[in-house]
Enzyme design. Structure first.
Site, mmCIF file in Angstrom:
data_model
loop_
_atom_site.group_PDB
_atom_site.id
_atom_site.type_symbol
_atom_site.label_atom_id
_atom_site.label_comp_id
_atom_site.label_asym_id
_atom_site.label_seq_id
_atom_site.Cartn_x
_atom_site.Cartn_y
_atom_site.Cartn_z
ATOM 1 N N CYS A 171 -4.856 1.137 12.046
ATOM 2 C CA CYS A 171 -5.139 0.307 10.326
ATOM 3 C C CYS A 171 -3.572 -0.690 10.984
ATOM 4 O O CYS A 171 -3.501 -0.602 9.957
ATOM 5 C CB CYS A 171 -5.390 0.843 9.493
ATOM 6 N N THR A 198 0.095 -0.557 -16.460
ATOM 7 C CA THR A 198 -0.287 1.136 -16.347
ATOM 8 C C THR A 198 0.785 1.960 -16.306
ATOM 9 O O THR A 198 0.838 2.752 -16.507
ATOM 10 C CB THR A 198 -0.935 1.236 -14.738
ATOM 11 N N ASP A 221 2.208 -8.690 -24.521
ATOM 12 C CA ASP A 221 1.756 -9.973 -23.374
ATOM 13 C C ASP A 221 -0.107 -10.565 -23.896
ATOM 14 O O ASP A 221 -0.788 -10.030 -24.731
ATOM 15 C CB ASP A 221 0.866 -9.112 -21.990
#
EC number: 3.6.-.-
Length: 341
Positions: free
Chosen positions: A282, A40, A62
């Site tokens: 959270c 990315t 890769d």
């Protein structure tokens, strides 16, 4: 460290803008541990470079070949334009390509007169018993192709750490293979000449000479390019990691190895960072943010002279042109968490 807001007293800008602005760069490597957002990041960096450079080539070495998935477009071993761009191309190559395929690509090679006796195959096997020679020749072949394509800048989406830096050892590997082949050729040359002469085949063990010439050509290519890799005006390495122990450890090891080879590296992209609101209940989010903050502080301390880019954990996968472009903007414009964080 709870946000990525830029302060005026920051020594190094927390973006990749300096990489994008360095017009002398020809080779940019993006590397890191598997699963940290390396592909990315390399795709997004290539998108930014395409805004300021005439032509950009993005290469994946890769074996997983994620470029096709990232752009939603099939790429192969030949460079092709990325949909929606006129100056950004991509290609996916196999760094572990078959040595036989490479040798078969030589010009004017006909049937091997030694193959029936197994002598040529035996000599190839002996020469290629040197660890890494397959990969070295494949990489050299790619570099040879890339050099002929005349792109202004090439971005490598490299294999996960551990495989990333092998290319630095390739000139030595090819020199060893060449020395071994030369030795075998001198030892068995007279025998092969007599065998070929009696069969009326090619004189002088020609297939071995072709092999030596092929490897010498590749060795020269890879040695020349490796010298460019050690020139900070031409090459830089962007490290990608996440704020966890193992990833930080791998990054430190990689930077030390790059430094030992005199390869420039001055940028780290830290992906998947959480920015929970202060009022968030959270527990997992807050605990993870606390852990990430600890490792971010270590990164700041270890790499105070680096451009450290902090990228948020996103709710959706970064796939497709539109999402990659949004992600790429955050590489050059520091992410600012929403109010209340």
């Amino acid at each position: 460290m709870s946000s990525a807001v830029v302060h005026s007293d920051d020594l190094m800008e927390p973006t990749l803008q300096s990489v994008v602005n360095q017009k002398t760069l020809r080779w940019i490597f993006v590397g890191g541990k598997g699963g940290v957002g390396k592909t990315t990041t390399s795709c997004s960096l290539a998108i930014q470079l395409a805004k300021v450079r005439k032509s950009v080539l993005l290469i994946s070495t890769d074996p997983a070949h994620n470029l096709s998935d990232a752009f939603g477009q099939k790429f192969g071993k030949e460079a092709r334009l990325v949909d929606g761009y006129t100056n950004l191309s991509a290609m996916e190559i196999d760094p572990n390509g078959s040595i036989q395929d490479l040798l078969a690509s030589g010009e004017g090679q006909g049937d091997d007169p030694l193959s029936g006796m197994g002598v040529g195959g035996m000599m190839q096997d002996l020469a290629f018993s040197i660890p890494g020679v397959d990969e070295a020749m494949s990489f050299a072949e790619v570099l040879k192709q890339v050099k002929s394509l005349s792109y202004e800048v090439i971005v490598f989406d490299t294999a996960p750490t551990g495989h990333t830096l092998r290319f630095l050892q390739f000139p030595t590997v090819l020199e060893k293979a060449l020395a071994k082949l030369s030795q075998l050729s001198s030892q068995f040359g007279p025998m092969l000449n007599s065998i070929l002469g009696s069969r009326g085949g090619l004189p002088g063990g020609q297939n071995i000479d072709e092999l030596l010439q092929k490897m010498e050509s590749l060795r020269e290519t890879i040695s020349e390019v490796n010298s460019q890799f050690k020139d900070a005006d031409l090459t830089t390495f962007v490290c990608v990691c996440i704020a966890e122990f193992l990833s930080l450890y791998e990054t430190e090891r990689m930077i030390q190895e790059l430094t030992s080879y005199n390869i420039d590296t001055h940028a780290i992209v830290v992906n998947q960072l959480l920015f929970p609101k202060q009022s968030s209940e959270c527990e997992q989010c807050n605990a993870r943010r606390k852990m990430q903050k600890k490792y971010l502080e270590q990164i700041e301390e270890l790499y105070e002279d680096f451009n450290v880019v902090r990228m948020p954990l996103l709710v959706e996968e970064v796939r497709g042109k539109e999402k990659l472009e949004k992600f790429s903007d955050m590489l050059v414009n520091p992410y600012v968490p929403p109010e209340g964080n």
